[in-house]
Design a protein around this motif. Sequence first.
Motif, mmCIF file in Angstrom:
data_model
loop_
_atom_site.group_PDB
_atom_site.id
_atom_site.type_symbol
_atom_site.label_atom_id
_atom_site.label_comp_id
_atom_site.label_asym_id
_atom_site.label_seq_id
_atom_site.Cartn_x
_atom_site.Cartn_y
_atom_site.Cartn_z
ATOM 1 N N TYR A 56 19.740 63.392 18.933
ATOM 2 C CA TYR A 56 21.266 64.034 20.662
ATOM 3 C C TYR A 56 21.468 64.885 19.524
ATOM 4 O O TYR A 56 22.753 65.750 19.999
ATOM 5 N N ILE A 127 25.113 59.716 23.968
ATOM 6 C CA ILE A 127 25.533 61.825 24.096
ATOM 7 C C ILE A 127 26.444 62.151 24.474
ATOM 8 O O ILE A 127 27.497 62.697 23.869
ATOM 9 N N LEU A 128 27.270 60.837 25.688
ATOM 10 C CA LEU A 128 28.552 61.106 25.874
ATOM 11 C C LEU A 128 29.474 60.842 25.219
ATOM 12 O O LEU A 128 30.400 61.488 24.766
ATOM 13 N N ASN A 129 29.295 60.388 24.028
ATOM 14 C CA ASN A 129 30.353 60.156 23.019
ATOM 15 C C ASN A 129 30.485 60.666 21.879
ATOM 16 O O ASN A 129 30.661 60.248 20.313
ATOM 17 N N ASP A 130 29.364 61.728 21.392
ATOM 18 C CA ASP A 130 29.063 62.381 20.068
ATOM 19 C C ASP A 130 29.968 63.618 20.457
ATOM 20 O O ASP A 130 29.155 64.691 21.230
ATOM 21 N N LYS A 131 30.800 63.578 19.968
ATOM 22 C CA LYS A 131 31.535 65.257 20.417
ATOM 23 C C LYS A 131 30.487 66.123 20.040
ATOM 24 O O LYS A 131 31.095 67.991 20.037
ATOM 25 N N SER A 133 27.342 66.341 19.677
ATOM 26 C CA SER A 133 25.928 66.825 19.844
ATOM 27 C C SER A 133 25.785 67.913 21.326
ATOM 28 O O SER A 133 26.996 67.965 21.852
ATOM 29 N N ARG A 136 25.597 66.929 25.059
ATOM 30 C CA ARG A 136 26.659 66.820 26.161
ATOM 31 C C ARG A 136 27.450 67.297 26.778
ATOM 32 O O ARG A 136 26.977 66.583 27.982
ATOM 33 N N ALA A 140 28.178 65.850 31.345
ATOM 34 C CA ALA A 140 29.281 66.112 31.195
ATOM 35 C C ALA A 140 29.985 65.802 32.585
ATOM 36 O O ALA A 140 31.365 64.973 32.900
ATOM 37 N N ARG A 171 16.412 64.259 28.417
ATOM 38 C CA ARG A 171 17.777 63.320 27.751
ATOM 39 C C ARG A 171 16.854 62.216 27.386
ATOM 40 O O ARG A 171 16.172 61.380 28.483
#
Length: 511
Positions: A56, A127-131, A133, A136, A140, A171
């Motif tokens: 990602y 994906i969401l927790n990786d700022k 990426s 992301r 969102a 994804r």
Amino acid sequence: MNTKNHAVTRRKFLQYGTIAGLSTLGSASWPCLSMAATKERLTILSSVSLSSLQPYASSSSPEYGIWNHIAEPLVDVDYVKMDYVGVLAESWEFQGKQWVFNLKKNARFHDGSLFTAKDVIYSFQRILNDKKSPQRYALADIVEMKPADDHTLIMTTKTPTAVMLDRLTNRFIFSKAAGDKYGSDVDQYPTGTGPYKFVSWQRDGQLVLTRNDDYWGSKADIQEIVTRKVGEDPARVAGLLAGQGDVINNVPVEDVPRIEKNPRTRIERAQGQRMYFLVLNPAYKPFDNKLVRQAFNYAIDPSVIVKHIYEGNGYVMDGPVSSNVIGADPRIKRYPLDPKKAKELLVKGGYPNGVDVKLYLSPDRYPKAREVCQVIADQLRKADVRTELVAQEFAVFWGNEGVNGGKIPFYYVGRPAVDADTVYEQYFRSGVTKRLDYKNPEFDKLIDEEETTGDMKKRVALLQQAGRILMEDVPFVPLYTLAEIYGVTRNIIWKATPGERVLSQEMKIRS
């Protein structure tokens, strides 16, 4: 790294590395061997390889194509029907703020674990927790994901998000069981459901994959895939002609005749979805004036570029998106070439003596960008626009001091998309990115509406209406899409599709 699925001997592995090193030296350095692809092994010489094993960490279309061997998304695009089709999702339903996905029941990961809704949630949460990426943004709008059962996923969004299918392509889903087992080292053991399993990877070098004989779909024809990065165009072409590669991407147009004349190789083409255009940023003078923006459109004829620079291997765009993109409007026609009209509009817009502009470009990212922009500058000169070309390395051009920081008034760029919403969202919808500071409440309202409309026909109609607004305001100059050109050995049966992807699982070897 070593894995249990190691499909190559150490001697073969070192042999691959030796050839990869030779590739940078050009055609004289290729060993004089002539091989063709076999069912045992296929070698891809690619301008782009994986930048890392973090799936990602990139938003590059060619890298998505490489990952597609190992892992799979919920949905993909049918380029013939121009619609979305299921991969790991069998069906779905849009219910306002909820999407319900019915998942495949017979898919297994390379570690043998059964694919379930929990794997989707695990992958999307990564994906969401990786700022950092770049993927992301696509997720969102998701506020909650929960499994109704092992093979039913309920996804809740902040607002009704009809474009979610577009955002879920590329994804890729990876094994939660592998994540639990390997923890922070999970990226060293990429475990997907795809038709090929991971064997080894060298940074900026090569990737080795072996066939997944337990794949839930049709088993691939070729046992082993080696993807080797060869960044230099001449070296890729030389490698193909010398028999050290079976498929190459990004064939320079000037090398097409050589490949077509060679008895062991051929050319494969597809209309690309990377749309090239000039950004006219209204945040800066003189582009804050619509008459000036229209003048630039009357001054530029991209058909000359397609014919003389790309030797006919391109497709002129009539509107904001190319004809092979969801939401394209066949009724829209581009501004005709009319330098006299362009001059008149500049005068009417308050520039009786013409204008001076700087055109920014990135020659290391877009093929023949320098030659293209030289032609554009010459065409603009005939309309009293004096243009200075400013070439930058892509990292500078694309960074926070460049395009993504909103610091460049006038630039040449390419952007791939399957759905018009992607381009409209990232470039023209106000307040989303800094790439182009365009504001039009009527346009924004249409995008708000289409992004919440579940009926595909109605959504396309709204996208077309938005496209007509853009062609009136023209905060850009549409140019063209290019053909994706591949060199392929003649014993490979394969038809290229848009998307900058070389999917080996779609290839057959002619005996």
